[in-house]
Write a protein that holds these residues in place. Structure first.
Motif, PDB file in Angstrom:
ATOM      1  N   SER A  46       0.805  -1.217   0.000  1.00  0.00           N
ATOM      2  CA  SER A  46       0.000   0.000   0.000  1.00  0.00           C
ATOM      3  C   SER A  46       0.840   1.271   0.000  1.00  0.00           C
ATOM      4  N   ASN A  47       2.113   1.161   0.385  1.00  0.00           N
ATOM      5  CA  ASN A  47       2.973   2.344   0.421  1.00  0.00           C
ATOM      6  C   ASN A  47       4.447   1.957   0.298  1.00  0.00           C
ATOM      7  N   GLN A  48       5.271   2.929   0.024  1.00  0.00           N
ATOM      8  CA  GLN A  48       6.706   2.711  -0.193  1.00  0.00           C
ATOM      9  C   GLN A  48       7.398   2.181   1.065  1.00  0.00           C
ATOM     10  N   GLU A  49       6.970   2.632   2.235  1.00  0.00           N
ATOM     11  CA  GLU A  49       7.596   2.189   3.484  1.00  0.00           C
ATOM     12  C   GLU A  49       7.435   0.686   3.694  1.00  0.00           C
ATOM     13  N   ALA A  50       6.353   0.128   3.164  1.00  0.00           N
ATOM     14  CA  ALA A  50       6.112  -1.308   3.317  1.00  0.00           C
ATOM     15  C   ALA A  50       7.181  -2.135   2.609  1.00  0.00           C
ATOM     16  N   ILE A  51       7.777  -1.598   1.561  1.00  0.00           N
ATOM     17  CA  ILE A  51       8.845  -2.327   0.858  1.00  0.00           C
ATOM     18  C   ILE A  51      10.043  -2.508   1.780  1.00  0.00           C
ATOM     19  N   THR A  52      10.372  -1.488   2.544  1.00  0.00           N
ATOM     20  CA  THR A  52      11.458  -1.591   3.525  1.00  0.00           C
ATOM     21  C   THR A  52      11.125  -2.634   4.582  1.00  0.00           C
ATOM     22  N   THR A  53       9.876  -2.653   5.012  1.00  0.00           N
ATOM     23  CA  THR A  53       9.429  -3.651   5.992  1.00  0.00           C
ATOM     24  C   THR A  53       9.568  -5.058   5.425  1.00  0.00           C
ATOM     25  N   VAL A  54       9.207  -5.232   4.160  1.00  0.00           N
ATOM     26  CA  VAL A  54       9.337  -6.538   3.506  1.00  0.00           C
ATOM     27  C   VAL A  54      10.801  -6.951   3.451  1.00  0.00           C
ATOM     28  N   LYS A  55      11.683  -6.051   3.053  1.00  0.00           N
ATOM     29  CA  LYS A  55      13.110  -6.372   2.987  1.00  0.00           C
ATOM     30  C   LYS A  55      13.650  -6.755   4.361  1.00  0.00           C
ATOM     31  N   ASP A  56      13.226  -6.044   5.396  1.00  0.00           N
ATOM     32  CA  ASP A  56      13.671  -6.367   6.755  1.00  0.00           C
ATOM     33  C   ASP A  56      13.174  -7.748   7.171  1.00  0.00           C
ATOM     34  N   LYS A  57      11.921  -8.057   6.836  1.00  0.00           N
ATOM     35  CA  LYS A  57      11.349  -9.363   7.181  1.00  0.00           C
ATOM     36  C   LYS A  57      12.091 -10.477   6.438  1.00  0.00           C
ATOM     37  N   LEU A  58      12.332 -10.273   5.142  1.00  0.00           N
ATOM     38  CA  LEU A  58      13.061 -11.267   4.357  1.00  0.00           C
ATOM     39  C   LEU A  58      14.434 -11.535   4.956  1.00  0.00           C
ATOM     40  N   LYS A  59      15.125 -10.481   5.319  1.00  0.00           N
ATOM     41  CA  LYS A  59      16.459 -10.652   5.903  1.00  0.00           C
ATOM     42  C   LYS A  59      16.377 -11.389   7.233  1.00  0.00           C
ATOM     43  N   SER A  60      15.357 -11.090   8.035  1.00  0.00           N
ATOM     44  CA  SER A  60      15.238 -11.724   9.352  1.00  0.00           C
ATOM     45  C   SER A  60      14.963 -13.225   9.258  1.00  0.00           C
ATOM     46  N   ILE A  61      14.382 -13.683   8.141  1.00  0.00           N
ATOM     47  CA  ILE A  61      14.104 -15.121   7.999  1.00  0.00           C
ATOM     48  C   ILE A  61      15.134 -15.828   7.111  1.00  0.00           C
ATOM     49  N   GLY A  62      16.189 -15.098   6.709  1.00  0.00           N
ATOM     50  CA  GLY A  62      17.285 -15.733   5.974  1.00  0.00           C
ATOM     51  C   GLY A  62      17.260 -15.576   4.471  1.00  0.00           C
TER      52      GLY A  62
END
Length: 89
Positions: A46-62
């Motif tokens: 829904s917004n650009q900030e969510a992309i950063t959240t997705v990248k952080d989540k991806l990194k946290s799960i490997g």
């Protein structure tokens, strides 16, 4: 808005299943699909900030994005995520 992120450590359908389930937990993320062949994840946000959240989540799960570091810890996390994705049906 639709976004595609190339990711590291994606090896199989178990990995893909884990990535999809973890990203679907994020409130601003919908329509998650993973391509094992191209090692990428596609989703709507829904917004650009969510992309950063997705990248952080991806990194946290490997599964860090291609533009992030891929440490030994990330690789180890991806193996655990892969195994748990294979086991959950």
């Amino acid at each position: 808005m639709t976004s595609v992120i190339p990711i590291q450590n994606l090896k199989c359908g178990g990995c893909a299943k884990t990535v999809i389930s973890k990203l679907e937990e994020l409130p601003a993320v919908t329509n998650v699909t993973v391509s094992v062949e191209s090692s990428s994840v596609k989703f709507d946000v829904s917004n650009q900030e969510a992309i950063t959240t997705v990248k952080d989540k991806l990194k946290s799960i490997g599964y860090p994005s291609i533009d992030q570091g891929n440490s030994v810890l990330s690789k180890a996390k991806s193996f655990v995520s892969c195994a748990s994705g294979k086991l959950s049906k």
